[in-house]
Design a protein around this motif. Structure first.
Motif, PDB file in Angstrom:
ATOM      1  N   TYR A   1       0.441  -1.413  -0.083  1.00 11.64           N
ATOM      2  CA  TYR A   1      -0.366   0.293   0.187  1.00 11.64           C
ATOM      3  C   TYR A   1       0.703   1.192  -0.075  1.00 11.64           C
ATOM      4  O   TYR A   1       0.291   2.102  -0.746  1.00 11.64           O
ATOM      5  N   GLN A   2       2.097   1.378   1.023  1.00 11.23           N
ATOM      6  CA  GLN A   2       2.743   1.672   0.423  1.00 11.23           C
ATOM      7  C   GLN A   2       3.263   2.925  -0.517  1.00 11.23           C
ATOM      8  O   GLN A   2       3.564   3.543  -0.767  1.00 11.23           O
ATOM      9  N   SER A   3       3.468   1.157  -0.949  1.00 11.05           N
ATOM     10  CA  SER A   3       4.535   1.828  -2.337  1.00 11.05           C
ATOM     11  C   SER A   3       3.021   2.512  -3.260  1.00 11.05           C
ATOM     12  O   SER A   3       3.769   3.596  -4.117  1.00 11.05           O
ATOM     13  N   ILE A   4       2.709   1.856  -3.456  1.00 10.52           N
ATOM     14  CA  ILE A   4       1.072   1.910  -4.086  1.00 10.52           C
ATOM     15  C   ILE A   4       1.140   3.541  -4.273  1.00 10.52           C
ATOM     16  O   ILE A   4       0.656   4.344  -5.318  1.00 10.52           O
ATOM     17  N   GLN A   5       0.795   3.996  -3.103  1.00 12.20           N
ATOM     18  CA  GLN A   5       0.477   5.142  -2.856  1.00 12.20           C
ATOM     19  C   GLN A   5       1.280   6.170  -2.695  1.00 12.20           C
ATOM     20  O   GLN A   5       1.073   7.630  -3.118  1.00 12.20           O
ATOM     21  N   ARG A   6       2.759   6.339  -3.093  1.00 12.14           N
ATOM     22  CA  ARG A   6       3.757   6.926  -3.402  1.00 12.14           C
ATOM     23  C   ARG A   6       3.568   7.051  -4.610  1.00 12.14           C
ATOM     24  O   ARG A   6       3.441   7.896  -5.292  1.00 12.14           O
ATOM     25  N   LEU A   7       3.540   6.012  -5.502  1.00 10.83           N
ATOM     26  CA  LEU A   7       3.417   6.152  -6.673  1.00 10.83           C
ATOM     27  C   LEU A   7       1.974   6.234  -7.176  1.00 10.83           C
ATOM     28  O   LEU A   7       2.465   7.136  -8.120  1.00 10.83           O
ATOM     29  N   ALA A   8       1.085   6.416  -6.958  1.00 13.89           N
ATOM     30  CA  ALA A   8      -0.066   6.935  -6.864  1.00 13.89           C
ATOM     31  C   ALA A   8       0.199   9.170  -7.169  1.00 13.89           C
ATOM     32  O   ALA A   8      -0.244   9.702  -7.846  1.00 13.89           O
ATOM     33  N   GLN A   9       1.322   9.850  -6.035  1.00 10.70           N
ATOM     34  CA  GLN A   9       0.836  10.849  -5.671  1.00 10.70           C
ATOM     35  C   GLN A   9       1.806  11.035  -6.539  1.00 10.70           C
ATOM     36  O   GLN A   9       1.449  12.316  -7.461  1.00 10.70           O
ATOM     37  N   GLU A  10       2.911  10.557  -6.985  1.00 13.04           N
ATOM     38  CA  GLU A  10       4.256  10.850  -8.046  1.00 13.04           C
ATOM     39  C   GLU A  10       3.680  11.352  -9.283  1.00 13.04           C
ATOM     40  O   GLU A  10       3.538  12.137 -10.316  1.00 13.04           O
ATOM     41  N   LEU A  11       2.483  10.500  -9.686  1.00  7.81           N
ATOM     42  CA  LEU A  11       1.730   9.932 -11.018  1.00  7.81           C
ATOM     43  C   LEU A  11       0.723  10.863 -11.372  1.00  7.81           C
ATOM     44  O   LEU A  11      -0.233  10.432 -12.350  1.00  7.81           O
ATOM     45  N   LYS A  12       0.305  11.975 -10.249  1.00  7.69           N
ATOM     46  CA  LYS A  12      -1.176  11.954  -9.910  1.00  7.69           C
ATOM     47  C   LYS A  12      -2.140  11.267  -9.831  1.00  7.69           C
ATOM     48  O   LYS A  12      -2.762  11.468 -10.825  1.00  7.69           O
ATOM     49  N   LEU A  13      -2.115  10.152  -9.258  1.00  8.47           N
ATOM     50  CA  LEU A  13      -3.450   9.249 -10.280  1.00  8.47           C
ATOM     51  C   LEU A  13      -4.595   8.820  -9.673  1.00  8.47           C
ATOM     52  O   LEU A  13      -3.539   9.025  -7.983  1.00  8.47           O
TER      53      LEU A  13
END
Length: 291
Positions: free
Chosen positions: A88-100
Protein backbone atom coordinates in the motif's frame (compact mmCIF):
# COMPACT_ATOMS: atom_id res chain seq x y z
CA UNK A 1 13.21 -68.41 2.38
CA UNK A 2 14.49 -65.68 0.11
CA UNK A 3 13.00 -62.31 -0.76
CA UNK A 4 12.96 -60.82 -4.23
CA UNK A 5 14.32 -57.32 -4.70
CA UNK A 6 11.26 -56.39 -6.75
CA UNK A 7 7.87 -55.92 -5.16
CA UNK A 8 4.65 -53.92 -5.10
CA UNK A 9 2.30 -52.97 -2.31
CA UNK A 10 -0.76 -50.74 -2.09
CA UNK A 11 -3.04 -49.77 0.78
CA UNK A 12 -5.96 -47.37 0.99
CA UNK A 13 -7.77 -45.95 4.02
CA UNK A 14 -10.61 -43.52 4.60
CA UNK A 15 -10.39 -41.57 7.86
CA UNK A 16 -13.12 -39.04 8.59
CA UNK A 17 -12.86 -36.61 5.68
CA UNK A 18 -9.45 -37.94 4.63
CA UNK A 19 -8.62 -40.41 1.89
CA UNK A 20 -5.18 -42.01 2.19
CA UNK A 21 -3.50 -43.96 -0.63
CA UNK A 22 -0.03 -45.51 -0.22
CA UNK A 23 1.84 -47.25 -3.05
CA UNK A 24 5.23 -48.94 -2.91
CA UNK A 25 7.20 -50.50 -5.74
CA UNK A 26 10.84 -51.46 -6.09
CA UNK A 27 13.47 -52.59 -8.57
CA UNK A 28 16.98 -53.95 -8.12
CA UNK A 29 19.53 -51.81 -6.32
CA UNK A 30 22.82 -52.37 -4.53
CA UNK A 31 21.75 -50.16 -1.62
CA UNK A 32 18.51 -48.58 -0.46
CA UNK A 33 17.58 -45.80 -2.88
CA UNK A 34 14.26 -44.28 -1.80
CA UNK A 35 12.30 -41.91 -4.03
CA UNK A 36 9.28 -40.30 -2.37
CA UNK A 37 6.23 -38.48 -3.64
CA UNK A 38 4.48 -37.13 -0.57
CA UNK A 39 1.57 -34.83 0.08
CA UNK A 40 2.58 -31.39 1.37
CA UNK A 41 0.86 -32.30 4.65
CA UNK A 42 3.52 -34.94 5.25
CA UNK A 43 6.63 -32.82 4.92
CA UNK A 44 7.14 -32.63 8.72
CA UNK A 45 6.98 -36.45 8.86
CA UNK A 46 9.27 -37.25 5.93
CA UNK A 47 12.18 -38.27 8.17
CA UNK A 48 9.97 -40.66 10.14
CA UNK A 49 8.59 -42.17 6.94
CA UNK A 50 12.09 -42.75 5.58
CA UNK A 51 13.13 -44.45 8.82
CA UNK A 52 10.12 -46.81 8.61
CA UNK A 53 11.06 -47.75 5.03
CA UNK A 54 14.74 -48.29 5.91
CA UNK A 55 13.89 -50.53 8.87
CA UNK A 56 11.62 -52.77 6.81
CA UNK A 57 12.84 -52.83 3.22
CA UNK A 58 16.67 -52.78 3.58
CA UNK A 59 17.67 -52.71 -0.09
CA UNK A 60 16.45 -51.83 -3.58
CA UNK A 61 15.42 -48.84 -5.68
CA UNK A 62 12.10 -48.01 -4.04
CA UNK A 63 9.39 -45.59 -5.15
CA UNK A 64 6.99 -44.48 -2.43
CA UNK A 65 3.85 -42.47 -3.07
CA UNK A 66 1.56 -41.23 -0.29
CA UNK A 67 -1.50 -39.26 -1.33
CA UNK A 68 -3.72 -37.55 1.21
CA UNK A 69 -6.95 -35.93 0.01
CA UNK A 70 -9.34 -33.91 2.13
CA UNK A 71 -12.87 -34.26 0.88
CA UNK A 72 -15.31 -31.37 0.65
CA UNK A 73 -13.77 -28.87 3.02
CA UNK A 74 -12.96 -25.26 2.11
CA UNK A 75 -9.69 -23.90 3.42
CA UNK A 76 -9.75 -20.76 5.63
CA UNK A 77 -7.99 -17.75 4.09
CA UNK A 78 -5.57 -15.33 5.74
CA UNK A 79 -4.51 -11.80 4.80
CA UNK A 80 -0.82 -10.99 5.19
CA UNK A 81 -1.26 -7.57 6.81
CA UNK A 82 2.42 -6.63 6.92
CA UNK A 83 2.86 -7.43 3.25
CA UNK A 84 -0.37 -5.59 2.34
CA UNK A 85 0.81 -2.45 4.21
CA UNK A 86 4.14 -2.52 2.44
CA UNK A 87 2.41 -2.83 -0.93
CA UNK A 88 0.00 0.00 0.00
CA UNK A 89 2.76 2.46 0.91
CA UNK A 90 4.56 1.82 -2.35
CA UNK A 91 1.36 2.10 -4.42
CA UNK A 92 0.34 5.30 -2.61
CA UNK A 93 3.69 7.00 -3.28
CA UNK A 94 3.54 5.94 -6.91
CA UNK A 95 -0.02 7.27 -7.27
CA UNK A 96 0.95 10.63 -5.72
CA UNK A 97 3.98 11.07 -7.95
CA UNK A 98 2.03 10.19 -11.06
CA UNK A 99 -1.10 12.00 -9.85
CA UNK A 100 -3.20 8.89 -10.28
CA UNK A 101 -6.53 8.04 -8.66
CA UNK A 102 -6.35 5.91 -5.54
CA UNK A 103 -9.84 4.49 -5.94
CA UNK A 104 -10.24 0.69 -5.76
CA UNK A 105 -6.75 0.38 -4.24
CA UNK A 106 -8.03 -2.31 -1.86
CA UNK A 107 -9.03 -4.52 -4.76
CA UNK A 108 -5.59 -4.06 -6.26
CA UNK A 109 -3.89 -4.95 -2.97
CA UNK A 110 -5.88 -8.15 -2.50
CA UNK A 111 -4.84 -9.37 -5.95
CA UNK A 112 -1.12 -8.91 -5.34
CA UNK A 113 1.01 -12.06 -4.77
CA UNK A 114 0.84 -13.70 -1.33
CA UNK A 115 -1.33 -10.98 0.21
CA UNK A 116 -4.22 -13.43 0.48
CA UNK A 117 -3.42 -17.14 0.89
CA UNK A 118 -4.84 -20.28 2.40
CA UNK A 119 -3.99 -20.73 6.04
CA UNK A 120 -1.15 -23.11 6.79
CA UNK A 121 -2.30 -26.71 6.80
CA UNK A 122 -1.45 -28.93 9.74
CA UNK A 123 -2.03 -32.63 10.05
CA UNK A 124 -3.89 -33.79 13.11
CA UNK A 125 -2.20 -36.49 15.18
CA UNK A 126 -5.03 -38.97 14.59
CA UNK A 127 -4.72 -38.47 10.86
CA UNK A 128 -0.94 -39.00 11.00
CA UNK A 129 -1.43 -42.26 12.90
CA UNK A 130 -3.93 -43.38 10.25
CA UNK A 131 -1.39 -42.59 7.51
CA UNK A 132 1.34 -44.44 9.41
CA UNK A 133 -0.88 -47.51 9.79
CA UNK A 134 -1.75 -47.40 6.09
CA UNK A 135 1.97 -47.26 5.26
CA UNK A 136 2.63 -50.30 7.47
CA UNK A 137 -0.20 -52.17 5.70
CA UNK A 138 1.29 -51.31 2.29
CA UNK A 139 4.71 -52.50 3.47
CA UNK A 140 3.20 -55.83 4.60
CA UNK A 141 1.62 -56.34 1.16
CA UNK A 142 4.88 -55.31 -0.46
CA UNK A 143 6.83 -57.88 1.58
CA UNK A 144 4.31 -60.59 0.70
CA UNK A 145 4.86 -59.84 -2.97
CA UNK A 146 8.62 -60.10 -2.41
CA UNK A 147 8.15 -63.50 -0.77
CA UNK A 148 6.09 -64.83 -3.70
CA UNK A 149 8.71 -63.63 -6.17
CA UNK A 150 11.40 -65.11 -3.91
CA UNK A 151 9.87 -68.59 -4.10
CA UNK A 152 10.40 -68.59 -7.85
CA UNK A 153 13.98 -67.35 -7.41
CA UNK A 154 14.64 -70.07 -4.84
CA UNK A 155 13.58 -72.80 -7.28
CA UNK A 156 15.67 -71.37 -10.12
CA UNK A 157 18.80 -70.91 -8.01
CA UNK A 158 18.45 -74.35 -6.42
CA UNK A 159 18.18 -75.91 -9.87
CA UNK A 160 21.23 -74.02 -11.17
CA UNK A 161 23.45 -75.12 -8.29
CA UNK A 162 22.11 -78.69 -8.54
CA UNK A 163 23.07 -78.77 -12.22
CA UNK A 164 26.57 -77.55 -11.37
CA UNK A 165 26.91 -80.32 -8.79
CA UNK A 166 25.59 -82.80 -11.35
CA UNK A 167 28.28 -81.70 -13.78
CA UNK A 168 30.93 -82.12 -11.10
CA UNK A 169 29.73 -85.69 -10.45
CA UNK A 170 29.85 -86.43 -14.18
CA UNK A 171 33.47 -85.31 -14.30
CA UNK A 172 34.61 -87.74 -11.57
CA UNK A 173 34.51 -90.98 -13.61
CA UNK A 174 36.17 -89.24 -16.56
CA UNK A 175 39.26 -88.21 -14.59
CA UNK A 176 41.15 -91.56 -14.70
CA UNK A 177 40.43 -91.83 -18.43
CA UNK A 178 41.72 -88.29 -18.89
CA UNK A 179 45.13 -89.17 -17.42
CA UNK A 180 45.42 -92.35 -19.53
CA UNK A 181 44.45 -90.50 -22.72
CA UNK A 182 47.04 -87.84 -21.92
CA UNK A 183 49.75 -90.44 -21.33
CA UNK A 184 48.96 -92.20 -24.61
CA UNK A 185 48.94 -88.94 -26.57
CA UNK A 186 52.33 -87.89 -25.19
CA UNK A 187 53.78 -91.34 -25.90
CA UNK A 188 52.53 -91.25 -29.48
CA UNK A 189 53.86 -87.77 -30.14
CA UNK A 190 57.18 -88.60 -28.53
CA UNK A 191 57.57 -91.76 -30.60
CA UNK A 192 57.11 -89.74 -33.78
CA UNK A 193 59.90 -87.36 -32.80
CA UNK A 194 62.44 -89.53 -30.96
CA UNK A 195 63.37 -93.20 -31.46
CA UNK A 196 62.28 -95.31 -28.52
CA UNK A 197 65.90 -96.46 -27.90
CA UNK A 198 66.88 -92.86 -27.11
CA UNK A 199 64.15 -92.30 -24.52
CA UNK A 200 65.12 -92.40 -20.85
CA UNK A 201 62.08 -94.10 -19.36
CA UNK A 202 62.88 -93.04 -15.81
CA UNK A 203 63.22 -89.41 -16.81
CA UNK A 204 60.08 -89.74 -18.92
CA UNK A 205 58.10 -91.03 -15.93
CA UNK A 206 59.37 -88.19 -13.75
CA UNK A 207 58.29 -85.63 -16.31
CA UNK A 208 54.92 -87.32 -16.68
CA UNK A 209 54.35 -87.23 -12.92
CA UNK A 210 55.30 -83.54 -12.82
CA UNK A 211 52.98 -82.70 -15.70
CA UNK A 212 50.08 -84.73 -14.31
CA UNK A 213 50.46 -82.97 -10.95
CA UNK A 214 50.23 -79.61 -12.70
CA UNK A 215 46.93 -80.52 -14.34
CA UNK A 216 45.50 -82.32 -11.32
CA UNK A 217 42.27 -80.64 -10.18
CA UNK A 218 41.47 -82.65 -7.06
CA UNK A 219 41.60 -79.53 -4.86
CA UNK A 220 39.38 -77.58 -7.26
CA UNK A 221 36.75 -80.34 -7.16
CA UNK A 222 36.72 -80.32 -3.35
CA UNK A 223 36.50 -76.52 -3.15
CA UNK A 224 33.77 -76.40 -5.80
CA UNK A 225 31.67 -78.89 -3.86
CA UNK A 226 32.23 -76.92 -0.66
CA UNK A 227 31.11 -73.68 -2.34
CA UNK A 228 28.00 -75.36 -3.73
CA UNK A 229 27.13 -76.76 -0.29
CA UNK A 230 27.65 -73.36 1.33
CA UNK A 231 25.49 -71.71 -1.34
CA UNK A 232 22.62 -74.06 -0.53
CA UNK A 233 23.03 -73.43 3.20
CA UNK A 234 22.83 -69.65 2.74
CA UNK A 235 19.91 -70.05 0.33
CA UNK A 236 17.95 -71.91 3.02
CA UNK A 237 19.05 -69.73 5.94
CA UNK A 238 16.64 -67.50 7.84
CA UNK A 239 18.55 -64.34 6.94
CA UNK A 240 16.30 -61.89 5.16
CA UNK A 241 19.08 -60.09 3.24
CA UNK A 242 21.40 -62.55 1.51
CA UNK A 243 21.70 -61.48 -2.14
CA UNK A 244 25.20 -60.03 -1.83
CA UNK A 245 26.48 -63.08 0.06
CA UNK A 246 25.08 -65.44 -2.57
CA UNK A 247 26.74 -63.32 -5.25
CA UNK A 248 30.13 -63.61 -3.54
CA UNK A 249 29.78 -67.39 -3.28
CA UNK A 250 28.97 -67.63 -6.99
CA UNK A 251 32.17 -65.72 -7.74
CA UNK A 252 34.11 -68.46 -5.95
CA UNK A 253 32.12 -71.16 -7.76
CA UNK A 254 33.04 -69.53 -11.07
CA UNK A 255 36.71 -69.38 -10.14
CA UNK A 256 36.85 -73.12 -9.46
CA UNK A 257 34.89 -73.99 -12.62
CA UNK A 258 37.29 -71.89 -14.71
CA UNK A 259 40.29 -73.63 -13.17
CA UNK A 260 38.75 -77.03 -13.86
CA UNK A 261 38.28 -76.00 -17.48
CA UNK A 262 41.84 -74.75 -17.88
CA UNK A 263 43.27 -77.98 -16.44
CA UNK A 264 40.86 -80.41 -18.11
CA UNK A 265 42.74 -81.25 -21.30
CA UNK A 266 39.82 -83.45 -22.29
CA UNK A 267 37.03 -82.76 -24.79
CA UNK A 268 34.33 -84.63 -22.83
CA UNK A 269 35.14 -82.77 -19.62
CA UNK A 270 35.22 -79.45 -21.46
CA UNK A 271 31.67 -80.04 -22.68
CA UNK A 272 30.51 -80.55 -19.09
CA UNK A 273 32.42 -77.43 -18.00
CA UNK A 274 30.60 -75.37 -20.66
CA UNK A 275 27.24 -76.60 -19.32
CA UNK A 276 28.30 -75.76 -15.77
CA UNK A 277 29.27 -72.24 -16.85
CA UNK A 278 25.90 -71.83 -18.52
CA UNK A 279 24.08 -72.61 -15.27
CA UNK A 280 26.51 -70.40 -13.36
CA UNK A 281 25.64 -67.41 -15.56
CA UNK A 282 21.93 -68.08 -15.07
CA UNK A 283 22.46 -68.16 -11.32
CA UNK A 284 24.41 -64.88 -11.41
CA UNK A 285 21.59 -63.19 -13.29
CA UNK A 286 18.97 -64.48 -10.86
CA UNK A 287 20.90 -63.64 -7.72
CA UNK A 288 20.85 -59.97 -8.73
CA UNK A 289 17.12 -60.09 -7.96
CA UNK A 290 17.62 -61.47 -4.44
CA UNK A 291 17.28 -59.05 -1.53
Amino acid sequence: MIYSMTGFGRAEEHKDTFQIVVELKSLNGKQLDLNTRLSSLLRPYEGTIRNIIQENLQRGTIDLSITVKENGLSKPMQVNLDLAKSYYQSIQRLAQELKLSQENILTTLLNLPEVVAASAEQLEETHWLAIKNTLVTAIAQFQQHRILEGESLFKDLSNCIAQIEKGLNEILPLEPLRIEKLRQRINTNLAELIPSANIDNNRFEQEMIYYIEKIDFSEEKIRLQQHCTYFKEVLQSVDMVKGKKLGFILQEVGREINTLGSKANDADIQKIIVQMKDYLEKAKEQVLNVL
